[in-house]
Every structure is written in structure tokens, then in C-alpha cells.
Scaffold this active site. Structure first.
Site, mmCIF file in Angstrom:
data_model
loop_
_atom_site.group_PDB
_atom_site.id
_atom_site.type_symbol
_atom_site.label_atom_id
_atom_site.label_comp_id
_atom_site.label_asym_id
_atom_site.label_seq_id
_atom_site.Cartn_x
_atom_site.Cartn_y
_atom_site.Cartn_z
ATOM 1 N N ARG A 176 11.183 46.484 47.897
ATOM 2 C CA ARG A 176 10.133 47.310 46.875
ATOM 3 C C ARG A 176 9.381 46.716 47.537
ATOM 4 O O ARG A 176 9.029 44.790 47.204
ATOM 5 C CB ARG A 176 10.446 47.037 45.644
ATOM 6 C CG ARG A 176 12.076 47.677 44.787
ATOM 7 C CD ARG A 176 11.896 47.284 43.148
ATOM 8 N NE ARG A 176 13.294 47.784 43.081
ATOM 9 C CZ ARG A 176 13.898 48.882 42.682
ATOM 10 N NH1 ARG A 176 12.943 50.276 43.228
ATOM 11 N NH2 ARG A 176 15.728 49.552 42.347
ATOM 12 N N HIS A 225 18.792 44.894 50.643
ATOM 13 C CA HIS A 225 18.647 44.136 49.642
ATOM 14 C C HIS A 225 18.312 42.432 49.830
ATOM 15 O O HIS A 225 17.551 42.077 48.651
ATOM 16 C CB HIS A 225 19.439 43.801 47.911
ATOM 17 C CG HIS A 225 19.099 43.845 47.098
ATOM 18 N ND1 HIS A 225 19.583 42.872 46.381
ATOM 19 C CD2 HIS A 225 18.337 44.367 46.011
ATOM 20 C CE1 HIS A 225 18.585 42.487 44.627
ATOM 21 N NE2 HIS A 225 18.547 44.006 44.988
ATOM 22 N N TYR A 237 7.706 38.842 36.709
ATOM 23 C CA TYR A 237 9.170 38.601 36.519
ATOM 24 C C TYR A 237 9.294 37.371 36.586
ATOM 25 O O TYR A 237 8.493 36.902 37.440
ATOM 26 C CB TYR A 237 9.339 39.091 37.984
ATOM 27 C CG TYR A 237 10.236 40.835 37.734
ATOM 28 C CD1 TYR A 237 9.813 41.653 36.680
ATOM 29 C CD2 TYR A 237 10.908 41.156 38.951
ATOM 30 C CE1 TYR A 237 10.454 42.552 36.858
ATOM 31 C CE2 TYR A 237 10.915 42.755 38.740
ATOM 32 C CZ TYR A 237 10.592 43.701 37.624
ATOM 33 O OH TYR A 237 10.913 45.012 38.054
ATOM 34 N N ARG A 270 21.589 38.167 32.866
ATOM 35 C CA ARG A 270 20.364 39.000 31.967
ATOM 36 C C ARG A 270 20.509 40.384 31.036
ATOM 37 O O ARG A 270 20.080 40.861 29.902
ATOM 38 C CB ARG A 270 19.525 39.354 32.731
ATOM 39 C CG ARG A 270 17.432 39.674 31.952
ATOM 40 C CD ARG A 270 16.625 40.584 33.223
ATOM 41 N NE ARG A 270 16.935 41.480 33.747
ATOM 42 C CZ ARG A 270 16.618 42.174 34.494
ATOM 43 N NH1 ARG A 270 16.339 41.325 35.535
ATOM 44 N NH2 ARG A 270 16.865 43.512 34.745
#
Length: 338
Positions: free
Chosen positions: A30, A90, A123, A216
């Protein structure tokens, strides 16, 4: 809490303009709509460097944006690869190859977060910047696989899913289980879902291993169940920043009484362990390991942002002491180091 713009982005900016740099390789899962990362890669290709980017077209919610970035990169002369059939890529990895007087040197970044300047401001993530030869060799092997130039390659300092992450994590958990009361595991992740890994953590708890989990999101493990998970504690941190880093510490992972630390892109979920290309890197060196220990110590002592999970699946806030706000404390530590 260091600036992404002044670390990873700056590294790429300088690499794109550096006459000594021969190659730049990066995995793009991303990125932001005004990505400086992509612009630096395009400039590097225009300067005659060999630039290879592995673009994941199936990044959820970012499919259209990634197709557009891929087109721009290809039009600029970048070698764009689309990963491996059946596996979503990823990993958060960057490799820069530079010709220096002493010979070719490889500069590496292995991270827990995306190459995205916008989410980097929201983040909390970690990245290892290194010119370690073994890690450079491993990243070369990984990019050879992702760009179609190698198969069934082996790694020294990297764990790469779907080949070795599950196997190595199993070995590390079993090692702590054998240590019994002298064993300890700390893991920070987005989600804990994988049934086999959860069973292994239950077995470790029953052997007396102390286990601290910072999760989380989804957690399918039940802590505090008598005879099953009495030695497991689970907490989640909810604050100004989204906790996104993945860190693992095994007290005897490098030998009796010698801890092993890992950071990387993988959560403990079947999709991450079996159906994605993920990369975890072992973090060595007393100073870097101390930084990871500091993060665990501060976040496990948090009584302001923390919620704890009980055996019935209920989340309860720990307290309201603002002086234990782990995000504020870690930001203060970063400022003092700067």
C-alpha cells in the site's frame, strides 16, 4: 516515533540521486496517493539505475491505486513484477545495491509497515535499517524469488512465509516450552487467529512459560483459563496512534538465557503464515534488542491505553493513569534520543 519521511523516504531520495547506487528493489503493498516513494523510484529509473518493484494488485481497498502506480512505474522503465501465483505479497522490504571503493554493498530495510507516508503518520511501526551482509544476501534471494529469477532459496536471517515462518515459530515456542518456568514469550501483533499456534501457546503456558501478548485486533486465544492458559496475559492498546508493529521475543531463542527477537510483516493468522509472502527478520545486537525490550516493558506497564482480555472474551480497561501512556512515553524517548 522517528519520522518516516526523514528515514525511509530520505534513504530512497538519496539513493535515487546517488551515482554509486546501481539497483533499488522494493515491495509495494500500500502507498499513499501522493507517494514520494514512487516518485523517487521513477527518478532512479530515469537516472539509469536498475529499479524493480513488486506490486501487490490484490491489496484490499487499494487495488485500483496499485494498478495505476504499476502503470506509472512501467512507463518510467521500472521492472514491475506482480508476485507469485496464489500468494499475496505482504512483505515490507527494500534493497539498495551500491558500488563502493571496497566493493558492492547492500543497504536494507525490513519493516512492519507499508511504504506509505500518510499512514506512517498515524501508525506505530518498526523498521530495521542495516547493511549486514547476511540480511543483504537474504533480501537478494527474496527479490530473486519475487521477480522470477529463483525458486526454493534458503535464508539466514530472514524468515519467509509460506516456507519458514510457521516452522521457525513452532521451534521457538517449543524451545520455551522445554525451558518451563525459565521460559518467557512476548508477542505483539495485529491479530492472533491461527489454531495450531494457539494450541502451542497453551502447551507452553501449561509447562510454566510466562506469556505476554499485545494484540490490537482479533484474539482467538482465551487467557487465564485454569489448567490451560493460566500463564498467558493478553492486552490491547488503543490510543492516538494505531498499533501496527509486529514484534516477538523468545527468552531462550538464541540459546539458554539468550533471547531471540523478530520483527516483520506477519501476524499469527493462517493467511499470513500459509497464503502470503511475509518476511520476519531476526534483530541482533545489544543496543537494538534493548530498544525492543524497552517497547515491551513500557507497553506492558501501560495503565492508560491498555485493555485486558479475560477468559470469557471480555475486554476491560486497565486504569486511567496518564503517566503510563505508552505512546506518549515512547514518543518522549524518541525526542530525547533525537
Amino acid at each position: 516515533y522517528e519520522s518516516f519521511n526523514h528515514t525511509v523516504e530520505e534513504l530512497l531520495r538519496q539513493a535515487a540521486a546517488d551515482a554509486g547506487v546501481q539497483e533499488i528493489k522494493l515491495t509495494l503493498y500500500r502507498t499513499s496517493g501522493d507517494s514520494a516513494i514512487v516518485e523517487h523510484l521513477i527518478r532512479a529509473a530515469g537516472a539509469g539505475k536498475q529499479v524493480a518493484v513488486v506490486v501487490e494488485l490484490k491489496a484490499r481497498f487499494d487495488e485500483a491505486a496499485n494498478i495505476e502506480w504499476a502503470r506509472r512505474l512501467e512507463n518510467a522503465g521500472v521492472h514491475v513484477a506482480y508476485g507469485l501465483v496464489g500468494l499475496k505479497v505482504h512483505t515490507k522490504t527494500l534493497l539498495i545495491v551500491r558500488d563502493e571503493p571496497a566493493g558492492v554493498r547492500r543497504y536494507c530495510h525490513v519493516g512492519t509497515g507499508n511504504y506509505n507516508s500518510r499512514t506512517a503518520r498515524l501508525y506505530t511501526d518498526l523498521g530495521l535499517l542495516t547493511s549486514n551482509n547476511a540480511i543483504g544476501h537474504d533480501l537478494t534471494q527474496l527479490f530473486n524469488t519475487l521477480t522470477g529469477y529463483g525458486r526454493n532459496l534458503t535464508y539466514d536471517r530472514l524468515l519467509v512465509a509460506p516456507d519458514s515462518v510457521r516452522t521457525r515459530l513452532t521451534e521457538l515456542i517449543e524451545q520455551e516450552t522445554r525451558a518451563g518456568a525459565d521460559g518467557a514469550i512476548a508477542m505483539k501483533m495485529t491479530s492472533l487467529v491461527d489454531a495450531d499456534m494457539i494450541d502451542q501457546l497453551y502447551a507452553a503456558s501449561q509447562a510454566g512459560v510466562r506469556i505476554d501478548l499485545i494484540v490490537r485486533g482479533i484474539c482467538c486465544l482465551k487467557p487465564g483459563v485454569k489448567g490451560l492458559s493460566e500463564n498467558i496475559r493478553v492486552r490491547s492498546l488503543v490510543g492516538r496512534f494505531l498499533e501496527h508493529s509486529r514484534i516477538m521475543r523468545f527468552a531462550n531463542g538464541a540459546g539458554p538465557g539468550e533471547p531471540a527477537f523478530l520483527i516483520g510483516s506477519a501476524d499469527v493468522m493462517p493467511r499470513n503464515l500459509d497464503r502470503r509472502v511475509e518476511a520476519l527478520v531476526t534483530v541482533e545486537g545489544a543496543e537494538l534488542q534493548a530498544r525492543l525490550d524497552e517497547i515491551f516493558a513500557i507497553q506492558l506497564a501501560d495503565e492508560y491505553l491498555a485493555w485486558t482480555l479475560d477468559r470469557k472474551g471480555r475486554w476491560t480497561p486497565v486504569g486511567d493513569d496518564p503517566f503510563t501512556n505508552s505512546q506518549q512515553l515512547l514518543a518522549d524517548r524518541a525526542r530525547s534520543r533525537a
